[in-house]
Design an enzyme around this catalytic site. Structure first.
Site, mmCIF file in Angstrom:
data_model
loop_
_atom_site.group_PDB
_atom_site.id
_atom_site.type_symbol
_atom_site.label_atom_id
_atom_site.label_comp_id
_atom_site.label_asym_id
_atom_site.label_seq_id
_atom_site.Cartn_x
_atom_site.Cartn_y
_atom_site.Cartn_z
ATOM 1 N N LYS A 197 -0.378 3.453 5.227
ATOM 2 C CA LYS A 197 0.628 2.356 5.349
ATOM 3 C C LYS A 197 1.215 3.068 4.110
ATOM 4 O O LYS A 197 1.030 4.031 2.929
ATOM 5 C CB LYS A 197 0.253 1.122 4.840
ATOM 6 C CG LYS A 197 2.146 0.773 4.178
ATOM 7 C CD LYS A 197 1.802 -0.892 3.444
ATOM 8 C CE LYS A 197 2.926 -1.506 3.014
ATOM 9 N NZ LYS A 197 3.362 -2.740 2.743
ATOM 10 N N LYS A 251 1.400 2.789 9.834
ATOM 11 C CA LYS A 251 3.614 2.146 9.232
ATOM 12 C C LYS A 251 4.076 2.628 8.630
ATOM 13 O O LYS A 251 3.459 2.984 7.557
ATOM 14 C CB LYS A 251 2.701 0.559 8.983
ATOM 15 C CG LYS A 251 3.711 -0.107 8.132
ATOM 16 C CD LYS A 251 3.321 -1.884 7.590
ATOM 17 C CE LYS A 251 5.134 -2.151 6.702
ATOM 18 N NZ LYS A 251 4.648 -3.520 6.080
HETATM 19 C C1 PBG Z 1 3.889 -5.420 1.930
HETATM 20 C C2 PBG Z 1 4.906 -5.766 3.041
HETATM 21 C C3 PBG Z 1 6.150 -4.518 3.373
HETATM 22 C C4 PBG Z 1 6.075 -5.014 4.872
HETATM 23 C C5 PBG Z 1 5.285 -6.028 5.048
HETATM 24 N N1 PBG Z 1 3.904 -5.856 4.194
HETATM 25 C C6 PBG Z 1 6.605 -3.074 3.015
HETATM 26 C C7 PBG Z 1 6.547 -3.145 1.284
HETATM 27 O O1 PBG Z 1 5.109 -2.561 0.966
HETATM 28 O O2 PBG Z 1 7.301 -3.294 0.725
HETATM 29 C C8 PBG Z 1 6.819 -3.720 5.202
HETATM 30 C C9 PBG Z 1 7.371 -4.443 7.153
HETATM 31 C C10 PBG Z 1 8.816 -4.539 7.500
HETATM 32 O O3 PBG Z 1 9.420 -3.148 6.973
HETATM 33 O O4 PBG Z 1 8.768 -4.466 8.467
HETATM 34 N N2 PBG Z 1 2.878 -5.902 1.813
#
Ligand code: PBG
Length: 325
Positions: A197, A251
Protein backbone atom coordinates in the site's frame (compact mmCIF):
# COMPACT_ATOMS: atom_id res chain seq x y z
CA UNK A 1 7.36 -13.85 -37.73
CA UNK A 2 7.57 -11.84 -40.89
CA UNK A 3 5.30 -9.71 -43.04
CA UNK A 4 3.35 -10.64 -45.17
CA UNK A 5 3.17 -14.27 -43.93
CA UNK A 6 2.16 -12.74 -40.67
CA UNK A 7 -0.33 -9.91 -40.69
CA UNK A 8 -1.19 -9.09 -37.09
CA UNK A 9 -4.36 -7.34 -38.21
CA UNK A 10 -5.92 -10.63 -39.43
CA UNK A 11 -6.92 -11.44 -35.87
CA UNK A 12 -8.32 -7.97 -35.24
CA UNK A 13 -10.63 -7.64 -38.22
CA UNK A 14 -13.92 -8.91 -36.82
CA UNK A 15 -15.61 -8.98 -33.50
CA UNK A 16 -15.87 -12.80 -33.44
CA UNK A 17 -12.14 -13.33 -33.85
CA UNK A 18 -11.22 -10.57 -31.43
CA UNK A 19 -13.37 -12.36 -28.87
CA UNK A 20 -11.81 -15.75 -29.62
CA UNK A 21 -8.22 -14.59 -29.21
CA UNK A 22 -8.73 -12.29 -26.22
CA UNK A 23 -6.12 -13.09 -23.57
CA UNK A 24 -7.99 -11.52 -20.68
CA UNK A 25 -11.70 -11.57 -19.91
CA UNK A 26 -13.64 -9.81 -17.24
CA UNK A 27 -16.49 -11.32 -15.30
CA UNK A 28 -18.50 -10.19 -12.30
CA UNK A 29 -16.46 -12.80 -10.37
CA UNK A 30 -13.48 -10.44 -10.63
CA UNK A 31 -15.10 -7.63 -8.69
CA UNK A 32 -15.33 -6.52 -5.06
CA UNK A 33 -17.50 -3.52 -4.24
CA UNK A 34 -16.25 -1.07 -1.58
CA UNK A 35 -19.12 0.54 0.36
CA UNK A 36 -19.15 3.46 2.80
CA UNK A 37 -21.42 3.18 5.83
CA UNK A 38 -22.47 5.85 8.30
CA UNK A 39 -24.88 5.92 11.22
CA UNK A 40 -27.26 8.60 9.87
CA UNK A 41 -30.90 7.93 8.96
CA UNK A 42 -30.33 8.95 5.32
CA UNK A 43 -27.62 8.23 2.79
CA UNK A 44 -25.46 11.17 1.69
CA UNK A 45 -23.78 11.89 -1.65
CA UNK A 46 -20.00 12.16 -1.77
CA UNK A 47 -19.30 15.14 -4.03
CA UNK A 48 -15.71 14.02 -4.79
CA UNK A 49 -16.94 10.59 -5.95
CA UNK A 50 -19.89 10.86 -8.34
CA UNK A 51 -22.37 8.02 -7.79
CA UNK A 52 -20.85 6.88 -4.48
CA UNK A 53 -22.65 7.58 -1.19
CA UNK A 54 -22.21 7.23 2.53
CA UNK A 55 -24.94 4.70 3.12
CA UNK A 56 -27.50 4.40 5.86
CA UNK A 57 -28.32 0.88 7.10
CA UNK A 58 -31.31 0.30 4.76
CA UNK A 59 -29.55 1.53 1.64
CA UNK A 60 -26.51 -0.53 2.52
CA UNK A 61 -28.59 -3.70 2.54
CA UNK A 62 -30.13 -2.62 -0.78
CA UNK A 63 -26.63 -2.24 -2.27
CA UNK A 64 -25.71 -5.68 -0.96
CA UNK A 65 -28.82 -7.21 -2.49
CA UNK A 66 -27.99 -5.54 -5.79
CA UNK A 67 -24.39 -6.81 -5.64
CA UNK A 68 -25.64 -10.33 -5.04
CA UNK A 69 -28.08 -10.06 -7.96
CA UNK A 70 -25.20 -8.86 -10.19
CA UNK A 71 -23.08 -11.86 -9.10
CA UNK A 72 -20.47 -9.64 -7.42
CA UNK A 73 -18.86 -12.05 -4.91
CA UNK A 74 -18.10 -9.63 -2.08
CA UNK A 75 -18.41 -6.16 -0.61
CA UNK A 76 -15.76 -4.30 1.44
CA UNK A 77 -16.99 -2.03 4.22
CA UNK A 78 -15.59 1.33 5.32
CA UNK A 79 -17.10 3.34 8.20
CA UNK A 80 -17.61 7.11 8.24
CA UNK A 81 -17.88 8.17 11.88
CA UNK A 82 -18.90 11.52 13.35
CA UNK A 83 -16.06 13.47 15.03
CA UNK A 84 -17.45 12.78 18.51
CA UNK A 85 -16.90 9.02 18.04
CA UNK A 86 -13.18 9.55 17.30
CA UNK A 87 -10.33 9.86 19.79
CA UNK A 88 -6.52 9.76 19.79
CA UNK A 89 -6.42 5.96 20.30
CA UNK A 90 -9.28 5.09 17.94
CA UNK A 91 -11.02 3.25 20.78
CA UNK A 92 -14.33 2.99 18.92
CA UNK A 93 -12.58 0.46 16.64
CA UNK A 94 -12.80 -2.03 19.51
CA UNK A 95 -16.48 -1.50 20.27
CA UNK A 96 -18.23 -4.82 19.57
CA UNK A 97 -21.48 -2.88 19.12
CA UNK A 98 -19.87 -0.38 16.76
CA UNK A 99 -21.11 0.56 13.30
CA UNK A 100 -19.12 -2.03 11.35
CA UNK A 101 -19.81 -5.02 13.65
CA UNK A 102 -23.53 -4.17 13.50
CA UNK A 103 -23.41 -3.77 9.74
CA UNK A 104 -21.58 -7.09 9.32
CA UNK A 105 -24.15 -8.86 11.47
CA UNK A 106 -27.02 -7.38 9.43
CA UNK A 107 -25.40 -8.34 6.12
CA UNK A 108 -24.60 -11.90 7.15
CA UNK A 109 -28.12 -12.38 8.52
CA UNK A 110 -29.84 -11.26 5.32
CA UNK A 111 -27.27 -12.36 2.72
CA UNK A 112 -25.09 -15.13 4.16
CA UNK A 113 -23.80 -16.01 0.66
CA UNK A 114 -22.34 -12.55 0.09
CA UNK A 115 -18.66 -12.26 1.04
CA UNK A 116 -18.01 -9.51 3.59
CA UNK A 117 -14.61 -7.84 3.75
CA UNK A 118 -13.84 -5.61 6.74
CA UNK A 119 -10.92 -3.20 6.89
CA UNK A 120 -8.59 -3.60 9.86
CA UNK A 121 -7.24 -0.10 10.49
CA UNK A 122 -7.63 2.67 13.02
CA UNK A 123 -7.77 5.69 10.70
CA UNK A 124 -11.58 5.95 10.51
CA UNK A 125 -11.59 5.99 14.33
CA UNK A 126 -8.67 8.28 15.24
CA UNK A 127 -9.13 12.02 15.71
CA UNK A 128 -5.80 12.67 13.94
CA UNK A 129 -6.63 10.37 11.00
CA UNK A 130 -3.52 8.19 11.27
CA UNK A 131 -3.69 4.40 11.03
CA UNK A 132 -2.31 3.93 14.52
CA UNK A 133 -1.71 5.42 17.94
CA UNK A 134 0.88 8.17 18.32
CA UNK A 135 3.81 8.50 20.73
CA UNK A 136 5.01 11.76 22.38
CA UNK A 137 6.90 12.69 19.21
CA UNK A 138 3.73 12.34 17.17
CA UNK A 139 4.97 9.23 15.34
CA UNK A 140 2.74 6.21 14.80
CA UNK A 141 3.80 3.65 17.39
CA UNK A 142 4.11 0.28 15.62
CA UNK A 143 3.82 -2.41 18.27
CA UNK A 144 1.11 -0.73 20.35
CA UNK A 145 -0.91 -0.29 17.17
CA UNK A 146 -0.39 -3.92 16.13
CA UNK A 147 -1.81 -5.14 19.44
CA UNK A 148 -4.97 -3.07 18.87
CA UNK A 149 -5.27 -4.22 15.25
CA UNK A 150 -5.10 -7.88 16.26
CA UNK A 151 -8.02 -7.32 18.63
CA UNK A 152 -9.91 -5.42 15.94
CA UNK A 153 -9.37 -8.31 13.49
CA UNK A 154 -10.85 -10.80 15.96
CA UNK A 155 -13.80 -8.54 16.74
CA UNK A 156 -14.60 -8.07 13.05
CA UNK A 157 -14.33 -11.79 12.28
CA UNK A 158 -16.57 -12.58 15.25
CA UNK A 159 -19.11 -10.06 13.98
CA UNK A 160 -19.26 -11.91 10.65
CA UNK A 161 -16.46 -10.68 8.42
CA UNK A 162 -15.41 -13.50 6.08
CA UNK A 163 -12.26 -11.62 5.17
CA UNK A 164 -10.38 -9.20 7.40
CA UNK A 165 -8.19 -6.76 5.53
CA UNK A 166 -5.40 -4.99 7.43
CA UNK A 167 -4.79 -1.76 5.51
CA UNK A 168 -2.55 0.06 7.99
CA UNK A 169 0.99 -0.99 6.93
CA UNK A 170 2.34 -1.59 10.44
CA UNK A 171 5.11 -4.19 10.65
CA UNK A 172 4.07 -7.56 12.06
CA UNK A 173 0.33 -6.96 11.96
CA UNK A 174 -0.46 -9.97 9.78
CA UNK A 175 1.32 -12.37 12.14
CA UNK A 176 -0.37 -10.81 15.16
CA UNK A 177 -3.81 -10.93 13.53
CA UNK A 178 -3.32 -14.52 12.41
CA UNK A 179 -2.23 -15.66 15.88
CA UNK A 180 -5.14 -13.84 17.53
CA UNK A 181 -7.65 -15.33 15.07
CA UNK A 182 -6.34 -18.85 15.66
CA UNK A 183 -6.48 -18.33 19.40
CA UNK A 184 -10.08 -17.16 19.15
CA UNK A 185 -11.05 -20.26 17.17
CA UNK A 186 -11.48 -18.32 13.92
CA UNK A 187 -9.37 -20.63 11.77
CA UNK A 188 -11.35 -19.90 8.61
CA UNK A 189 -11.15 -16.13 8.77
CA UNK A 190 -9.30 -15.09 5.66
CA UNK A 191 -6.68 -12.36 5.76
CA UNK A 192 -6.47 -10.07 2.76
CA UNK A 193 -3.33 -8.08 3.40
CA UNK A 194 -2.90 -4.63 1.93
CA UNK A 195 0.72 -5.69 1.58
CA UNK A 196 1.88 -3.12 -0.94
CA UNK A 197 0.00 0.00 0.00
CA UNK A 198 1.61 3.18 -1.22
CA UNK A 199 1.56 6.64 0.34
CA UNK A 200 -0.57 7.97 -2.49
CA UNK A 201 -2.28 11.22 -3.36
CA UNK A 202 -4.94 9.12 -5.09
CA UNK A 203 -6.68 8.49 -1.72
CA UNK A 204 -7.85 12.10 -1.37
CA UNK A 205 -11.54 11.59 -2.28
CA UNK A 206 -11.77 8.60 0.10
CA UNK A 207 -10.37 10.62 2.98
CA UNK A 208 -12.90 13.34 2.24
CA UNK A 209 -15.66 10.71 2.18
CA UNK A 210 -14.66 9.34 5.58
CA UNK A 211 -13.73 12.60 7.20
CA UNK A 212 -10.20 11.29 7.81
CA UNK A 213 -8.65 14.15 5.81
CA UNK A 214 -6.82 16.74 7.92
CA UNK A 215 -6.06 20.39 7.39
CA UNK A 216 -2.59 20.68 5.87
CA UNK A 217 -2.86 17.09 4.57
CA UNK A 218 -2.13 13.78 6.20
CA UNK A 219 1.40 12.48 5.90
CA UNK A 220 1.44 8.66 6.02
CA UNK A 221 4.92 8.26 4.50
CA UNK A 222 6.24 6.90 7.80
CA UNK A 223 4.33 3.66 7.25
CA UNK A 224 2.84 3.49 3.76
CA UNK A 225 5.25 2.64 0.93
CA UNK A 226 7.28 5.10 -1.08
CA UNK A 227 5.85 5.36 -4.65
CA UNK A 228 9.47 5.17 -5.88
CA UNK A 229 9.86 1.55 -4.78
CA UNK A 230 9.10 -1.65 -6.60
CA UNK A 231 11.34 -4.39 -5.17
CA UNK A 232 10.35 -3.44 -1.65
CA UNK A 233 6.77 -4.42 -2.51
CA UNK A 234 7.84 -8.01 -3.10
CA UNK A 235 9.63 -8.05 0.27
CA UNK A 236 6.46 -6.75 1.96
CA UNK A 237 4.33 -9.35 0.24
CA UNK A 238 6.65 -12.27 1.01
CA UNK A 239 6.70 -11.28 4.68
CA UNK A 240 2.92 -11.06 4.84
CA UNK A 241 2.53 -14.49 3.25
CA UNK A 242 4.92 -15.95 5.78
CA UNK A 243 2.98 -14.30 8.59
CA UNK A 244 -0.27 -15.90 7.44
CA UNK A 245 -1.90 -13.74 4.77
CA UNK A 246 -4.15 -15.61 2.33
CA UNK A 247 -4.47 -12.91 -0.30
CA UNK A 248 -2.27 -9.90 -1.11
CA UNK A 249 -3.37 -6.47 -2.21
CA UNK A 250 -1.66 -3.79 -4.24
CA UNK A 251 -3.04 -0.29 -3.78
CA UNK A 252 -3.60 1.97 -5.70
CA UNK A 253 -3.99 -0.06 -8.90
CA UNK A 254 -3.48 1.89 -12.14
CA UNK A 255 -0.30 3.80 -11.20
CA UNK A 256 1.19 0.55 -9.78
CA UNK A 257 0.51 -2.08 -12.46
CA UNK A 258 4.21 -3.01 -12.51
CA UNK A 259 3.89 -3.99 -8.86
CA UNK A 260 0.76 -6.04 -9.60
CA UNK A 261 2.64 -7.87 -12.36
CA UNK A 262 5.69 -8.50 -10.16
CA UNK A 263 3.48 -9.99 -7.47
CA UNK A 264 1.51 -12.15 -9.89
CA UNK A 265 4.67 -13.47 -11.55
CA UNK A 266 6.72 -14.10 -8.43
CA UNK A 267 4.25 -15.28 -5.80
CA UNK A 268 1.79 -18.14 -5.68
CA UNK A 269 -0.89 -16.41 -3.60
CA UNK A 270 -3.79 -14.57 -5.21
CA UNK A 271 -3.13 -10.88 -5.78
CA UNK A 272 -5.90 -8.30 -5.71
CA UNK A 273 -5.66 -4.63 -6.63
CA UNK A 274 -7.64 -1.65 -5.37
CA UNK A 275 -8.75 0.88 -7.95
CA UNK A 276 -8.93 3.69 -5.42
CA UNK A 277 -11.10 6.74 -5.06
CA UNK A 278 -8.75 9.05 -6.98
CA UNK A 279 -8.67 6.68 -9.94
CA UNK A 280 -12.46 6.54 -9.90
CA UNK A 281 -12.78 10.33 -9.67
CA UNK A 282 -10.19 10.83 -12.42
CA UNK A 283 -12.06 8.60 -14.88
CA UNK A 284 -15.33 10.36 -14.08
CA UNK A 285 -13.71 13.69 -14.85
CA UNK A 286 -12.38 12.38 -18.15
CA UNK A 287 -15.81 11.05 -19.14
CA UNK A 288 -17.27 14.46 -18.34
CA UNK A 289 -20.78 13.07 -17.83
CA UNK A 290 -20.80 11.04 -21.06
CA UNK A 291 -22.21 7.60 -20.17
CA UNK A 292 -20.60 5.84 -23.12
CA UNK A 293 -17.11 7.13 -22.41
CA UNK A 294 -17.49 6.26 -18.77
CA UNK A 295 -18.46 2.68 -19.66
CA UNK A 296 -15.45 2.32 -21.95
CA UNK A 297 -13.08 3.89 -19.45
CA UNK A 298 -14.20 1.72 -16.57
CA UNK A 299 -14.05 -1.53 -18.54
CA UNK A 300 -10.64 -0.73 -20.05
CA UNK A 301 -9.21 0.28 -16.70
CA UNK A 302 -10.46 -2.82 -14.87
CA UNK A 303 -9.34 -5.05 -17.74
CA UNK A 304 -5.85 -3.54 -17.65
CA UNK A 305 -5.59 -4.22 -13.93
CA UNK A 306 -6.58 -7.84 -14.50
CA UNK A 307 -4.19 -8.15 -17.46
CA UNK A 308 -1.39 -6.94 -15.19
CA UNK A 309 -2.07 -9.95 -12.98
CA UNK A 310 -4.76 -9.07 -10.47
CA UNK A 311 -7.08 -11.98 -9.66
CA UNK A 312 -9.79 -9.56 -8.44
CA UNK A 313 -10.26 -5.81 -8.39
CA UNK A 314 -11.80 -3.66 -5.68
CA UNK A 315 -13.59 -0.96 -7.57
CA UNK A 316 -16.36 1.56 -6.96
CA UNK A 317 -17.40 0.83 -10.55
CA UNK A 318 -18.40 -2.76 -9.67
CA UNK A 319 -22.20 -2.31 -9.86
CA UNK A 320 -21.98 -0.40 -13.14
CA UNK A 321 -19.40 -2.75 -14.65
CA UNK A 322 -20.92 -6.10 -13.65
CA UNK A 323 -24.04 -5.90 -15.88
CA UNK A 324 -21.82 -5.15 -18.90
CA UNK A 325 -19.76 -8.34 -18.52
C1 PBG B 1 -6.76 3.57 5.21
C2 PBG B 1 -7.47 3.42 3.92
C3 PBG B 1 -7.31 4.29 2.82
C4 PBG B 1 -8.13 3.79 1.80
C5 PBG B 1 -8.76 2.64 2.27
N1 PBG B 1 -8.32 2.42 3.59
C6 PBG B 1 -6.55 5.50 2.55
C7 PBG B 1 -5.65 6.13 3.49
O1 PBG B 1 -4.55 5.65 3.71
O2 PBG B 1 -6.03 7.20 4.03
C8 PBG B 1 -8.26 4.46 0.46
C9 PBG B 1 -9.22 3.92 -0.51
C10 PBG B 1 -9.53 4.82 -1.63
O3 PBG B 1 -8.89 5.87 -1.84
O4 PBG B 1 -10.46 4.47 -2.39
N2 PBG B 1 -6.93 2.56 6.13
Amino acid sequence: MKYPQTRMRRLRGEDFVRRLVAETRLSPDDLILPLFVHCEKQSADIPQMPGARRLCADDLLRECENALRLRIPAVALFPALPAEKKDADGSEALNPEGLIPQTLAAIKKRFPQLGAVADVALDPYTSHGHDGVLNEKGEVENDKTVALLARQAVLLAQAGADIVAPSDMMDGRIGAARAALEKAGLQNAKILSYAAKYASAFYAPFRAALGSAQKGGLDKRGYQMNPANRREALAEMRMDLEEGADILMVKPAMPYLDVVRDAASNLDAPVFAYQVSGEYAMLHLLAGGDENSLRELMLESILSIKRAGARAVLTYFAPQAAPLL
